[in-house]
Each structure stands twice: as C-alpha cells, then as structure tokens.
Design a protein around this motif. Structure first.
Motif, PDB file in Angstrom:
ATOM      1  N   GLU A 193     148.694  24.731  -2.185  1.00  0.00           N
ATOM      2  CA  GLU A 193     149.172  25.150  -0.809  1.00  0.00           C
ATOM      3  C   GLU A 193     147.735  25.029   0.205  1.00  0.00           C
ATOM      4  OE1 GLU A 193     151.386  26.169   2.391  1.00  0.00           O
ATOM      5  OE2 GLU A 193     151.921  25.517   0.556  1.00  0.00           O
ATOM      6  N   CYS A 194     146.833  25.794  -1.143  1.00  0.00           N
ATOM      7  CA  CYS A 194     145.258  25.949  -0.465  1.00  0.00           C
ATOM      8  C   CYS A 194     145.110  24.123  -0.176  1.00  0.00           C
ATOM      9  CB  CYS A 194     144.151  26.045  -1.607  1.00  0.00           C
ATOM     10  SG  CYS A 194     142.400  26.545  -0.576  1.00  0.00           S
ATOM     11  N   GLN A 195     145.092  23.377  -1.358  1.00  0.00           N
ATOM     12  CA  GLN A 195     144.400  21.807  -0.876  1.00  0.00           C
ATOM     13  C   GLN A 195     144.635  21.214   0.472  1.00  0.00           C
ATOM     14  OE1 GLN A 195     145.290  20.309  -4.287  1.00  0.00           O
ATOM     15  NE2 GLN A 195     143.702  21.166  -5.371  1.00  0.00           N
ATOM     16  N   LYS A 196     146.461  21.615   0.846  1.00  0.00           N
ATOM     17  CA  LYS A 196     146.659  20.773   1.954  1.00  0.00           C
ATOM     18  C   LYS A 196     146.425  21.638   3.432  1.00  0.00           C
ATOM     19  CE  LYS A 196     151.468  21.311   0.024  1.00  0.00           C
ATOM     20  NZ  LYS A 196     152.923  21.577   0.473  1.00  0.00           N
ATOM     21  N   LYS A 197     146.101  23.000   3.505  1.00  0.00           N
ATOM     22  CA  LYS A 197     145.033  23.243   4.675  1.00  0.00           C
ATOM     23  C   LYS A 197     143.277  23.043   4.613  1.00  0.00           C
ATOM     24  CE  LYS A 197     148.041  27.118   4.224  1.00  0.00           C
ATOM     25  NZ  LYS A 197     147.898  28.746   4.454  1.00  0.00           N
ATOM     26  N   TYR A 198     142.709  22.728   3.411  1.00  0.00           N
ATOM     27  CA  TYR A 198     141.051  22.293   3.419  1.00  0.00           C
ATOM     28  C   TYR A 198     141.064  20.853   3.389  1.00  0.00           C
ATOM     29  CZ  TYR A 198     136.893  22.766   1.557  1.00  0.00           C
ATOM     30  OH  TYR A 198     135.314  22.425   1.793  1.00  0.00           O
ATOM     31  N   GLU A 199     140.443  20.587   4.186  1.00  0.00           N
ATOM     32  CA  GLU A 199     140.173  19.054   4.641  1.00  0.00           C
ATOM     33  C   GLU A 199     139.219  18.308   3.533  1.00  0.00           C
ATOM     34  OE1 GLU A 199     139.175  15.558   7.793  1.00  0.00           O
ATOM     35  OE2 GLU A 199     139.959  17.881   8.196  1.00  0.00           O
ATOM     36  N   PHE A 200     139.405  17.558   2.641  1.00  0.00           N
ATOM     37  CA  PHE A 200     137.681  16.800   1.899  1.00  0.00           C
ATOM     38  C   PHE A 200     137.554  15.909   2.192  1.00  0.00           C
ATOM     39  CE2 PHE A 200     140.040  18.998  -1.597  1.00  0.00           C
ATOM     40  CZ  PHE A 200     138.855  20.111  -1.959  1.00  0.00           C
ATOM     41  N   ASN A 201     136.359  15.555   2.231  1.00  0.00           N
ATOM     42  CA  ASN A 201     135.875  14.152   2.642  1.00  0.00           C
ATOM     43  C   ASN A 201     134.729  14.085   2.384  1.00  0.00           C
ATOM     44  OD1 ASN A 201     133.618  15.958   3.766  1.00  0.00           O
ATOM     45  ND2 ASN A 201     134.125  15.689   5.982  1.00  0.00           N
ATOM     46  N   MET A 250     138.910  11.421  -8.115  1.00  0.00           N
ATOM     47  CA  MET A 250     140.133  11.530  -6.733  1.00  0.00           C
ATOM     48  C   MET A 250     139.066  11.292  -5.788  1.00  0.00           C
ATOM     49  SD  MET A 250     141.567  15.101  -5.684  1.00  0.00           S
ATOM     50  CE  MET A 250     140.768  15.182  -3.992  1.00  0.00           C
ATOM     51  N   GLU A 251     139.621  10.540  -5.433  1.00  0.00           N
ATOM     52  CA  GLU A 251     138.908   9.641  -3.836  1.00  0.00           C
ATOM     53  C   GLU A 251     139.574  10.944  -2.305  1.00  0.00           C
ATOM     54  OE1 GLU A 251     136.670   8.346  -2.658  1.00  0.00           O
ATOM     55  OE2 GLU A 251     136.838   6.978  -5.235  1.00  0.00           O
ATOM     56  N   PRO A 252     138.869  10.786  -1.981  1.00  0.00           N
ATOM     57  CA  PRO A 252     138.994  11.684  -0.991  1.00  0.00           C
ATOM     58  C   PRO A 252     140.135  10.999  -0.018  1.00  0.00           C
ATOM     59  CG  PRO A 252     136.985  12.095  -0.427  1.00  0.00           C
ATOM     60  CD  PRO A 252     137.017  10.718  -1.852  1.00  0.00           C
ATOM     61  N   PRO A 253     140.891  12.139   0.677  1.00  0.00           N
ATOM     62  CA  PRO A 253     141.772  11.409   1.219  1.00  0.00           C
ATOM     63  C   PRO A 253     140.941  10.125   3.055  1.00  0.00           C
ATOM     64  CG  PRO A 253     142.570  13.217   2.130  1.00  0.00           C
ATOM     65  CD  PRO A 253     141.973  13.407   0.157  1.00  0.00           C
ATOM     66  N   ALA A 254     141.652   9.727   3.633  1.00  0.00           N
ATOM     67  CA  ALA A 254     141.087   9.523   5.247  1.00  0.00           C
ATOM     68  C   ALA A 254     141.465  10.382   5.953  1.00  0.00           C
ATOM     69  CB  ALA A 254     141.734   8.431   4.984  1.00  0.00           C
ATOM     70  N   ALA A 255     140.588  10.211   6.575  1.00  0.00           N
ATOM     71  CA  ALA A 255     140.109  11.960   7.442  1.00  0.00           C
ATOM     72  C   ALA A 255     141.861  10.889   8.640  1.00  0.00           C
ATOM     73  CB  ALA A 255     139.081  11.191   8.586  1.00  0.00           C
ATOM     74  N   LYS A 256     142.228  12.274   9.065  1.00  0.00           N
ATOM     75  CA  LYS A 256     143.736  12.627   9.914  1.00  0.00           C
ATOM     76  C   LYS A 256     143.265  12.141  11.628  1.00  0.00           C
ATOM     77  CE  LYS A 256     145.568  15.768   6.664  1.00  0.00           C
ATOM     78  NZ  LYS A 256     146.266  16.961   7.023  1.00  0.00           N
TER      79      LYS A 256
END
Length: 180
Positions: free
Chosen positions: A4-12, A50-56
C-alpha cells in the motif's frame, strides 16, 4: 515495504539510488539490535534489481494567478516602501549583517561536514568496517575480510542467489548456488 505504501510513493531512478545507499549502513550488529531491519535489507536487495516504473502523466493545477492577484491586492500602494526595505536590508546590508550572513554560509558550506556526507566508502555487511572486497556472485555485498563474508553467508545466501539469477543472461537460466 508495504504494498500500500509502494502505491503512494512514486519511484524514479534518483529516489531508488538514494534508498539503496542505506544498504551500506546495514550490518550484522545492527540486525542483532533491530531484527526488523533484516526485512528491510531483503526489500532493498529486491529494489536494487527492479526498474522504477515510468513517470505518470498527471494533471498539475497551478495557482499562480490566484497567488499573484492576492499579493497585488494585499500590498496595493505599499510597493515603494517594500522596495526601499529590500534595498536597505538585502542589497545594501551593513557590515554586521554581512558578517552574520558570511558566518551562516560558512556553517552551511563547511567542507568538513560535506566530506563526511559525501563519504560513500563501502562498509562491511558483517561488521561495518570499511570494505575492499565484494561477494563474487552478486557483487552487491561488501566485506572487509573473508571471515566476515563466511559469517554473513547464512543470511546473505538467499538474497545472493536471487540477485545472481536476476543478473544472469537470458541464455543461462540455471541459478547459481556457489558464493565464491
């Protein structure tokens, strides 16, 4: 670590690399004192592969016109006095103010403090001492000597094989079980 925390924290890439620097401070002594950190170590190892997801692309609302209108109405007729105050305090400070500002800059940009912050020497995963050797399989754990690597192996074994599998080329899919 919590999904749930990972959904709220944007990784780059920048945030990922900053988080991964924590690994150098995790060692056996710390795990003995705070056992919950071992889960954090596993999470950081997973994060490293892991690779960070693309920016939203999300909608960003700007309130600049509203802020500007508010400032214009609040300070109407007071701009000349504000400009004079700024000229006297910011652009033409007296000697005492300049000395105070110079002291602040000296404290802020103290090179000794900056060198301590920028010191990125790898630390031994077992004892925390400066390390010169790395695990030859995963290349992610650092050790100061062979004894520390041997002592740390039971805890590192699962993560090591996971990292080794992830870094193998697609042509060889057999997981590596050796550590040297």
């Amino acid at each position: 670590m919590d999904p749930e925390c990972q959904k709220k924290y944007e990784f780059n890439d920048y945030k990922k690399n900053r988080l991964l620097k924590i690994r150098s401070f995790l060692n056996e002594i710390l795990f003995d004192q705070i056992p919950q950190l071992s889960q954090m170590q596993i999470y950081l190892e997973q994060l490293s592969i892991m690779e960070p997801p693309a920016a939203k692309a999300e909608l960003i609302l700007e309130q600049i016109p509203e802020i500007r209108d508010h400032l214009l109405s609040k300070y109407r007729g007071k701009w000349r006095k504000m400009a004079e105050d700024q000229m006297n305090s910011v652009f033409n400070p007296n000697e005492a103010d300049m000395r105070i500002q110079a002291q602040r800059w000296l404290e802020t940009y103290n090179l000794d403090v900056l060198e301590q912050l920028a010191n990125n020497e790898p630390k031994c995963s077992q004892c925390g001492e400066p390390a010169s050797k790395k695990c030859s399989v995963c290349r992610s754990e650092s050790y100061c000597r062979r004894e520390c690597q041997v002592q740390h192996w039971p805890k590192h074994k699962q993560v090591c094989s996971m990292l080794a599998e992830a870094r193998q080329s697609p042509s060889s899919s057999a997981p590596s079980s050796s550590r040297k």
